[in-house]
Design an enzyme around this catalytic site. Structure first.
Site, mmCIF file in Angstrom:
data_model
loop_
_atom_site.group_PDB
_atom_site.id
_atom_site.type_symbol
_atom_site.label_atom_id
_atom_site.label_comp_id
_atom_site.label_asym_id
_atom_site.label_seq_id
_atom_site.Cartn_x
_atom_site.Cartn_y
_atom_site.Cartn_z
ATOM 1 N N ASP A 1 0.868 -1.187 0.000
ATOM 2 C CA ASP A 1 0.000 0.000 0.000
ATOM 3 C C ASP A 1 0.900 1.230 0.000
ATOM 4 O O ASP A 1 1.430 1.626 1.044
ATOM 5 C CB ASP A 1 -0.885 0.013 1.243
ATOM 6 C CG ASP A 1 -1.994 -1.030 1.218
ATOM 7 O OD1 ASP A 1 -1.764 -2.114 0.642
ATOM 8 O OD2 ASP A 1 -3.066 -0.768 1.790
ATOM 9 N N LYS B 1 -6.697 3.725 -3.337
ATOM 10 C CA LYS B 1 -7.085 3.711 -1.921
ATOM 11 C C LYS B 1 -7.260 5.146 -1.451
ATOM 12 O O LYS B 1 -6.465 6.023 -1.794
ATOM 13 C CB LYS B 1 -5.996 2.986 -1.126
ATOM 14 C CG LYS B 1 -6.160 2.992 0.381
ATOM 15 C CD LYS B 1 -5.026 2.190 1.025
ATOM 16 C CE LYS B 1 -4.979 2.356 2.526
ATOM 17 N NZ LYS B 1 -3.866 1.602 3.141
ATOM 18 N N LYS C 1 -10.105 0.771 -2.376
ATOM 19 C CA LYS C 1 -10.036 0.530 -0.938
ATOM 20 C C LYS C 1 -10.408 1.798 -0.188
ATOM 21 O O LYS C 1 -9.812 2.847 -0.388
ATOM 22 C CB LYS C 1 -8.627 0.077 -0.537
ATOM 23 C CG LYS C 1 -8.464 -0.159 0.963
ATOM 24 C CD LYS C 1 -7.092 -0.705 1.297
ATOM 25 C CE LYS C 1 -6.851 -0.763 2.799
ATOM 26 N NZ LYS C 1 -5.509 -1.316 3.138
#
Length: 226
Positions: free
Chosen positions: A93, A156, A185
């Site tokens: 991430d 995200k 996300k």
């Protein structure tokens, strides 16, 4: 379409512990809780690797990169991602340079993501944190398109550490509409089952949650910084 059950929500949660003061014992407890709750993964800081996942478990390990500011150079982010993989990470991430997105330098954003993608090639899952609360709609669209062009798997919303805030239904909906082929996300401030279901309805396919037990039990969580 019926709302997802608590078990279905659990199955798309990255059970998260990113506090600077986190200990290895707390990460071990996070893993045990994730297995008990049936979450998709745990998400931890690079220094917490390797993570001890019980034998026979399909729990994934996600690791942050360039976190939380995104102001690291691409080379540093790439080295961080590559090292995480050597210690057993399944997913990365990464945080973009949010200032570059605010300035409309989407080619630079794309190059930054591509550098990490090269260091963490498929089938490693690459999620790109755009810090949506700090961007306007045009900038969200530009950052998402840059992520798609660079070969990311997910976009995200948030680190959960930015003062501008975390995920919103509006941002998730815009991100889903902009890059329908990618995962989305929602992270940062997702603290109730109602909020989680709203994010899924808006298009989220993964959720970043630190207080997963309380969320899945339907209890209100206190803010924790993620």
């Amino acid at each position: 379409m019926p709302s997802p059950s608590a078990a279905e929500i659990a199955g798309i949660i990255d059970h998260t512990l990113l506090k600077p003061e986190a200990t290895r014992a707390e990460v071990d407890a996070l893993v045990a809780e994730a297995v008990e709750l049936g979450t998709y993964s745990v998400c931890v800081s690079p220094s917490m690797l390797p993570v001890r996942v019980p034998e026979g478990s399909d729990l994934r390990v996600a690791v942050v990169c360039g976190f939380p500011s995104g102001k690291h150079t691409t080379r540093v982010k790439a080295v961080e991602a590559a090292e995480a993989l050597t210690y057993g990470a399944d997913e990365i991430d990464m945080v973009i340079d949010v200032g570059a997105a605010r300035e409309g330098r989407y080619d630079d954003v794309r190059a930054d993501i591509a550098g990490v993608r090269a260091a963490a090639p498929a089938p490693v899952v690459l999620k790109v944190i755009i810090e949506s609360a700090a961007l306007d709609e045009e900038q969200i669209v530009g950052a998402c398109r840059a992520a798609e062009q660079a070969g990311a798997d997910f976009v995200k919303t948030s680190t959960g550490f930015h003062p501008a805030g975390g995920a919103t239904v509006q941002a998730v909906r815009l991100m889903r509409r902009t890059v329908p082929s990618l995962g989305v996300k929602a992270s940062g401030g997702v603290r109730t089952l109602e909020q989680a279901r709203a994010m899924v309805a808006a298009g989220a396919t993964r959720l970043g949650v630190s207080g997963s037990r309380a969320l899945l039990a339907g209890a209100e969580q206190a803010p924790t910084g993620y």
